[in-house]
Design a protein around this motif. Structure first.
Motif, short mmCIF file in Angstrom:
data_model
loop_
_atom_site.label_atom_id
_atom_site.label_comp_id
_atom_site.label_asym_id
_atom_site.label_seq_id
_atom_site.Cartn_x
_atom_site.Cartn_y
_atom_site.Cartn_z
N GLY A 69 0.82 -1.32 -0.08
CA GLY A 69 -0.02 -0.10 0.07
C GLY A 69 0.77 1.14 -0.03
O GLY A 69 0.24 2.18 0.09
N SER A 70 2.12 1.09 -0.18
CA SER A 70 3.26 2.50 -0.09
C SER A 70 3.16 3.21 -1.44
O SER A 70 3.67 4.04 -1.34
N GLY A 71 2.78 2.65 -2.48
CA GLY A 71 2.68 3.02 -3.75
C GLY A 71 3.69 2.39 -4.73
O GLY A 71 3.78 3.10 -5.77
N LYS A 72 4.13 1.46 -4.53
CA LYS A 72 5.33 0.95 -5.21
C LYS A 72 4.68 0.57 -6.70
O LYS A 72 5.16 0.98 -7.72
N THR A 73 3.88 -0.26 -6.92
CA THR A 73 3.20 -0.70 -7.96
C THR A 73 2.35 0.51 -8.82
O THR A 73 2.64 0.85 -9.89
N THR A 74 2.04 1.57 -8.04
CA THR A 74 1.30 2.66 -8.58
C THR A 74 2.63 3.45 -9.39
O THR A 74 2.32 3.96 -10.31
#
Ligand code: ADP
Length: 243
Positions: free
Chosen positions: A37-42
Motif C-alpha cells: 500500500g505504499s505506492g510501489k506498484t502505482t
C-alpha cells in the motif's frame, strides 16, 4: 539515463505518490522495497503511463515528457524504451511462447517476422526454454511463463525494464529460476527497477535499494547500507520483519 521528477498521483482523496524523484544510470539496478500500500506498484505503472499521474515528468534517453501533458506519440516513444514485467505474467494465452516474445517486436517495433522469430528463438535459449517455443502458456509452469514474460520485455532492447513483484505469484521452488534470468538481464547491461519482497535478490543484485513508505522515498542506499545499517526507524521496522 532515466529520470523521474516530482511524480504525484492521487486516487480521489488518497494521495498515493507525494512527489517521487528518481534517477538511474545506464544499466543500474534499483530495487524498491516497502510495505503493502505504499505506492510501489502505482509508481511503476505511472512511469509506463498505465496509470495517469497527476503531475511530474519523465525522461528516458531523450527529452522530458510531462505526465499530465504527454501526447500519444510521446507515450508510445517512451513505452518503446521501457519494458514491463507483471506479477501475473500477462501473456497471450492463445499464442505460443515464441509468438508471445515475437508480438511486441513485430507489432510495436516493426521488426520483420523472420528477424523476430530468430531473436525469439535466441531468447528462448537464453532463458533456458529452447525446447518450449511451441508451447502455450497453459502448458508451462508459472516460473516458465514469467521467464517468457521477461524475454518478451527484453526482446525489444529496452533502456529500462520495470518489474512489478515478478515472483509474487510463484510457488517458492519456482522463484529461483526467475531470479536467475533477472540476474542475466543485469549482466546484459539493461537498467532495471524492481519492486520485490525478495530480500536476498535485492541484497545480491541491486546497485541501489530504495525504501518507500506512504507514497515517498524514505531512505535509499547501497544494499549494504540499507540492509546492514538502515538509518530511518520505518526502514528498520520494515526490515526487521524479514530477519
Ligand atoms: P504497493 O504496490 O506499495 O502495495 P499500490 O501502489 O498498489 O501499493 O497502492 C498504493 C495505494 O493506492 C493503496 O492505498 C491502494 O489502495 C491505492 N490504489 C492503487 N490502485 C488504485 C486504484 N486503481 N484505484 C484506487 N486506489 C488505488
Amino acid at each position: 539515463m532515466i529520470e523521474v521528477k516530482a511524480l504525484h498521483k492521487r486516487f480521489n482523496d488518497n494521495e498515493v505518490l507525494k512527489g517521487v524523484d528518481l534517477a538511474l544510470q545506464p544499466g543500474e539496478v534499483v530495487t524498491i522495497l516497502g510495505p503493502s500500500g505504499s505506492g510501489k506498484t502505482t509508481f511503476l505503472r505511472c512511469l509506463n503511463f498505465l496509470e495517469h499521474a497527476d503531475s511530474g515528468a519523465i525522461k528516458v534517453d531523450q527529452d522530458w515528457v510531462n505526465f499530465n501533458q504527454a501526447t500519444s506519440q510521446e507515450v508510445m516513444a517512451l513505452r518503446r524504451r521501457m519494458g514491463m514485467v507483471f506479477q501475473n505474467y500477462a501473456l497471450f494465452l492463445n499464442k505460443t511462447a515464441r509468438q508471445n516474445i515475437m508480438e511486441p517486436m513485430v507489432l510495436v517495433h516493426k521488426v520483420s517476422p523472420t528477424e523476430a522469430y530468430d531473436r525469439a528463438t535466441q531468447l528462448l535459449q537464453t532463458i533456458g526454454l529452447g525446447a518450449f517455443g511451441d508451447y502455450y502458456p497453459a502448458q508451462l509452469s508459472g516460473g516458465q511463463q514469467q521467464r517468457i514474460g521477461i524475454a518478451r520485455a527484453l526482446a525489444v532492447h529496452p533502456t529500462v525494464l520495470l518489474f512489478d513483484e515478478p515472483t509474487a505469484a510463484l510457488d517458492p521452488e519456482l522463484i529461483g529460476e526467475v531470479l536467475k534470468v533477472m540476474k542475466a538481464v543485469k549482466q546484459a547491461g539493461v537498467a532495471m527497477i524492481v519492486v520485490t519482497h525478495e530480500m536476498q535478490f535485492a541484497y545480491e543484485v541491486s546497485d541501489r535499494v530504495i525504501f518507500m513508505a506512504d507514497g515517498a522515498i524514505v531512505e535509499q542506499g547501497t544494499p549494504q547500507q540499507i540492509f546492514e545499517s538502515p538509518k530511518e526507524a520505518r526502514t528498520k521496522a520494515f526490515l526487521s520483519r524479514f530477519k
